[in-house]
Design a protein around this motif. Structure first.
Motif, PDB file in Angstrom:
ATOM      1  N   LYS A 205      -0.789   4.351 -11.787  1.00  0.00           N
ATOM      2  CA  LYS A 205      -1.210   3.746 -13.054  1.00  0.00           C
ATOM      3  C   LYS A 205      -0.176   2.760 -13.560  1.00  0.00           C
ATOM      4  CE  LYS A 205      -2.810   4.894 -17.721  1.00  0.00           C
ATOM      5  NZ  LYS A 205      -3.107   5.989 -18.679  1.00  0.00           N
ATOM      6  N   ARG A 206       1.105   3.107 -13.409  1.00  0.00           N
ATOM      7  CA  ARG A 206       2.166   2.226 -13.900  1.00  0.00           C
ATOM      8  C   ARG A 206       2.156   0.886 -13.184  1.00  0.00           C
ATOM      9  NH1 ARG A 206       8.530   3.895 -13.752  1.00  0.00           N
ATOM     10  NH2 ARG A 206       8.128   3.891 -11.493  1.00  0.00           N
ATOM     11  N   MET A 207       1.853   0.887 -11.907  1.00  0.00           N
ATOM     12  CA  MET A 207       1.838  -0.370 -11.156  1.00  0.00           C
ATOM     13  C   MET A 207       0.483  -1.068 -11.206  1.00  0.00           C
ATOM     14  SD  MET A 207       1.674   0.688  -7.117  1.00  0.00           S
ATOM     15  CE  MET A 207       3.078   1.762  -7.128  1.00  0.00           C
ATOM     16  N   ASN A 208      -0.458  -0.457 -11.957  1.00  0.00           N
ATOM     17  CA  ASN A 208      -1.807  -1.039 -12.060  1.00  0.00           C
ATOM     18  C   ASN A 208      -2.419  -1.230 -10.677  1.00  0.00           C
ATOM     19  OD1 ASN A 208      -4.021  -2.001 -13.533  1.00  0.00           O
ATOM     20  ND2 ASN A 208      -3.348  -4.124 -13.371  1.00  0.00           N
ATOM     21  N   ALA A 209      -2.252  -0.209  -9.840  1.00  0.00           N
ATOM     22  CA  ALA A 209      -2.722  -0.291  -8.461  1.00  0.00           C
ATOM     23  C   ALA A 209      -4.223  -0.039  -8.351  1.00  0.00           C
ATOM     24  CB  ALA A 209      -1.985   0.737  -7.607  1.00  0.00           C
ATOM     25  N   THR A 210      -4.814  -0.636  -7.328  1.00  0.00           N
ATOM     26  CA  THR A 210      -6.145  -0.226  -6.900  1.00  0.00           C
ATOM     27  C   THR A 210      -5.971   1.161  -6.283  1.00  0.00           C
ATOM     28  OG1 THR A 210      -6.833  -2.493  -6.466  1.00  0.00           O
ATOM     29  CG2 THR A 210      -8.075  -0.732  -5.360  1.00  0.00           C
ATOM     30  N   THR A 211      -6.611   2.167  -6.867  1.00  0.00           N
ATOM     31  CA  THR A 211      -6.280   3.554  -6.534  1.00  0.00           C
ATOM     32  C   THR A 211      -7.477   4.328  -6.007  1.00  0.00           C
ATOM     33  OG1 THR A 211      -4.604   3.526  -8.290  1.00  0.00           O
ATOM     34  CG2 THR A 211      -5.286   5.683  -7.470  1.00  0.00           C
ATOM     35  N   ILE A 212      -7.227   5.147  -4.989  1.00  0.00           N
ATOM     36  CA  ILE A 212      -8.216   6.111  -4.530  1.00  0.00           C
ATOM     37  C   ILE A 212      -7.572   7.498  -4.582  1.00  0.00           C
ATOM     38  CG2 ILE A 212      -9.411   4.469  -3.042  1.00  0.00           C
ATOM     39  CD1 ILE A 212      -8.045   5.805  -0.625  1.00  0.00           C
ATOM     40  N   GLU A 213      -8.386   8.531  -4.723  1.00  0.00           N
ATOM     41  CA  GLU A 213      -7.892   9.897  -4.688  1.00  0.00           C
ATOM     42  C   GLU A 213      -8.545  10.615  -3.514  1.00  0.00           C
ATOM     43  OE1 GLU A 213      -7.592  12.232  -8.149  1.00  0.00           O
ATOM     44  OE2 GLU A 213      -6.435  10.718  -9.241  1.00  0.00           O
ATOM     45  N   LEU A 214      -7.722  11.283  -2.728  1.00  0.00           N
ATOM     46  CA  LEU A 214      -8.200  11.994  -1.550  1.00  0.00           C
ATOM     47  C   LEU A 214      -7.924  13.486  -1.698  1.00  0.00           C
ATOM     48  CD1 LEU A 214      -6.793   9.548   1.168  1.00  0.00           C
ATOM     49  CD2 LEU A 214      -9.112   9.615   0.230  1.00  0.00           C
TER      50      LEU A 214
ATOM     51  N   TYR B  22      -2.884   2.253  -3.972  1.00  0.00           N
ATOM     52  CA  TYR B  22      -2.278   3.592  -3.937  1.00  0.00           C
ATOM     53  C   TYR B  22      -3.337   4.625  -3.578  1.00  0.00           C
ATOM     54  CZ  TYR B  22       1.309   7.033  -5.084  1.00  0.00           C
ATOM     55  OH  TYR B  22       2.255   8.014  -4.993  1.00  0.00           O
ATOM     56  N   ALA B  23      -2.965   5.531  -2.657  1.00  0.00           N
ATOM     57  CA  ALA B  23      -3.813   6.672  -2.301  1.00  0.00           C
ATOM     58  C   ALA B  23      -3.135   7.945  -2.791  1.00  0.00           C
ATOM     59  CB  ALA B  23      -4.035   6.739  -0.790  1.00  0.00           C
ATOM     60  N   VAL B  24      -3.723   8.593  -3.774  1.00  0.00           N
ATOM     61  CA  VAL B  24      -3.220   9.849  -4.323  1.00  0.00           C
ATOM     62  C   VAL B  24      -3.759  11.012  -3.479  1.00  0.00           C
ATOM     63  CG1 VAL B  24      -3.323  11.410  -6.311  1.00  0.00           C
ATOM     64  CG2 VAL B  24      -3.069   8.936  -6.668  1.00  0.00           C
ATOM     65  N   SER B  25      -2.885  11.945  -3.136  1.00  0.00           N
ATOM     66  CA  SER B  25      -3.319  13.178  -2.458  1.00  0.00           C
ATOM     67  C   SER B  25      -3.435  14.281  -3.508  1.00  0.00           C
ATOM     68  CB  SER B  25      -2.311  13.585  -1.378  1.00  0.00           C
ATOM     69  OG  SER B  25      -2.367  12.718  -0.279  1.00  0.00           O
TER      70      SER B  25
ATOM     71  N   VAL C 203       0.851  -1.182   0.000  1.00  0.00           N
ATOM     72  CA  VAL C 203       0.000   0.000   0.000  1.00  0.00           C
ATOM     73  C   VAL C 203       0.894   1.241   0.000  1.00  0.00           C
ATOM     74  CG1 VAL C 203      -1.857   1.262   1.137  1.00  0.00           C
ATOM     75  CG2 VAL C 203      -1.754  -1.241   1.323  1.00  0.00           C
ATOM     76  N   TYR C 204       0.654   2.127  -0.958  1.00  0.00           N
ATOM     77  CA  TYR C 204       1.422   3.363  -1.088  1.00  0.00           C
ATOM     78  C   TYR C 204       0.507   4.545  -0.781  1.00  0.00           C
ATOM     79  CZ  TYR C 204       4.900   0.560  -3.660  1.00  0.00           C
ATOM     80  OH  TYR C 204       5.844  -0.379  -4.033  1.00  0.00           O
ATOM     81  N   ILE C 205       0.914   5.363   0.181  1.00  0.00           N
ATOM     82  CA  ILE C 205       0.134   6.536   0.553  1.00  0.00           C
ATOM     83  C   ILE C 205       0.916   7.775   0.122  1.00  0.00           C
ATOM     84  CG2 ILE C 205      -1.060   7.751   2.403  1.00  0.00           C
ATOM     85  CD1 ILE C 205      -2.053   4.861   1.928  1.00  0.00           C
ATOM     86  N   ALA C 206       0.479   8.410  -0.984  1.00  0.00           N
ATOM     87  CA  ALA C 206       1.194   9.562  -1.540  1.00  0.00           C
ATOM     88  C   ALA C 206       2.697   9.288  -1.537  1.00  0.00           C
ATOM     89  CB  ALA C 206       0.869  10.832  -0.745  1.00  0.00           C
ATOM     90  N   ALA C 207       3.084   8.150  -2.103  1.00  0.00           N
ATOM     91  CA  ALA C 207       4.445   7.644  -1.917  1.00  0.00           C
ATOM     92  C   ALA C 207       5.209   7.467  -3.220  1.00  0.00           C
ATOM     93  CB  ALA C 207       4.377   6.295  -1.193  1.00  0.00           C
ATOM     94  N   ARG C 208       6.518   7.498  -3.073  1.00  0.00           N
ATOM     95  CA  ARG C 208       7.398   7.132  -4.180  1.00  0.00           C
ATOM     96  C   ARG C 208       7.194   5.650  -4.504  1.00  0.00           C
ATOM     97  NH1 ARG C 208      13.276  10.034  -3.303  1.00  0.00           N
ATOM     98  NH2 ARG C 208      12.512  12.052  -2.556  1.00  0.00           N
ATOM     99  N   ALA C 209       7.355   5.309  -5.781  1.00  0.00           N
ATOM    100  CA  ALA C 209       7.245   3.908  -6.181  1.00  0.00           C
ATOM    101  C   ALA C 209       8.129   3.670  -7.399  1.00  0.00           C
ATOM    102  CB  ALA C 209       5.792   3.545  -6.481  1.00  0.00           C
ATOM    103  N   PRO C 210       9.439   3.662  -7.192  1.00  0.00           N
ATOM    104  CA  PRO C 210      10.349   3.520  -8.324  1.00  0.00           C
ATOM    105  C   PRO C 210      10.350   2.114  -8.894  1.00  0.00           C
ATOM    106  CG  PRO C 210      11.567   3.395  -6.278  1.00  0.00           C
ATOM    107  CD  PRO C 210      10.145   3.729  -5.907  1.00  0.00           C
TER     108      PRO C 210
END
Length: 257
Positions: free
Chosen positions: A221-230, A202-205, A115-122
């Motif tokens: 999008k690159r990691m094809n994550a289940t994404t929410i926007e906050l 992934y949670a986008v801020s 789970v990535y929260i407004a996070a880097r994901a190289p």
């Protein structure tokens, strides 16, 4: 002699019976009850407190790593030590810079989801700094102050650009426990990309002034994550703990959060 209707019915029954072992096996998989959280720059492990309380209320075993903020290798090693203490499948979540750590340490065999929260994901071996420069520079970058090899965020930048939607009294407490990071931390590169191998969330801020929101969207999008926007500042784990906890719960197999 068997007629066509009876033959079709027999085939259907056989297919249903053959599916039962697979269904039973899926239902027998134990739910994930362990969650490991990692903080990023300008923070310490207490920044997860609001999220931890919500996850514990749902019966999860939660540990917040005290990221040493020295080098990427040392931060990953500390996270791996915490992961090794877990008694089964574990969701690994990171905020901000610690997405680097999640991306590397997430390769541990007991990590079931990321789970990535407004996070880097190289990606593996990727120069994240170069990637970030392809997007507009967020305002918080100008507020980083260095004292020799140690960096921290100025109070003005912390309150305005890092914790912009957090109540000021709370933000000042968070500023007071800010841990300095070492310059060497920023030079590390991941050698693995766990998000290429494991379910990712992934949670986008959308109001982020520390990491560009469009960069966050690109990474998700690159990691094809289940994404929410906050509609949040960089500190969504403080200002939107229900939604952040809900995303982690989803990664842990608790459906609606």
């Amino acid at each position: 002699m068997m007629n066509r209707r009876d033959f079709v019915s027999l085939l259907a029954a056989g297919a249903a019976v053959s599916a039962l072992p697979r269904m039973a096996a899926a239902q027998a998989v134990p739910p994930v009850r362990n969650v490991v959280l990692v903080h990023g720059l300008f923070a310490d492990g207490s920044c997860w407190s609001e999220v931890i309380a919500r996850l514990q209320a749902r019966g999860l075993n939660v540990t917040s790593v005290q990221n040493p903020l020295t080098t990427l290798d040392e931060a990953v090693a500390e996270t791996n030590r915490v992961l090794a203490r877990q008694d089964g499948p574990t969701v690994l979540a990171g905020h901000s810079f610690s997405g680097m750590i999640v991306t590397q340490a997430g390769m541990a065999p007991n990590v079931s989801a990321l789970v990535y929260i407004a996070a880097r994901a190289p990606d593996a071996g990727e120069d994240y700094t170069a990637l970030a420069k392809t997007f507009p520079t967020p305002p918080a970058s100008a507020g980083i102050l260095f004292d020799g090899d140690e960096g921290r965020l100025s109070e003005e930048a912390f309150l305005r650009d890092f914790a912009g939607d957090v109540p000021k009294t709370t933000a000042k407490v968070l500023y007071a426990v800010q841990q300095p990071f070492h310059k060497a931390l920023l030079t590390g590169r991941t050698t693995e990309a766990a998000w290429r191998h494991k379910p990712s969330f992934y949670a986008v801020s959308t109001e982020d002034r520390t990491i560009n929101p469009d960069l966050e969207r690109f990474l998700a999008k690159r990691m094809n994550a289940t994404t929410i926007e906050l509609p949040s500042s960089h500190l969504s784990l403080i200002s939107h703990p229900d939604e952040v906890a809900g995303l982690i719960l989803k990664a842990a197999g608790q459906g609606n959060g």
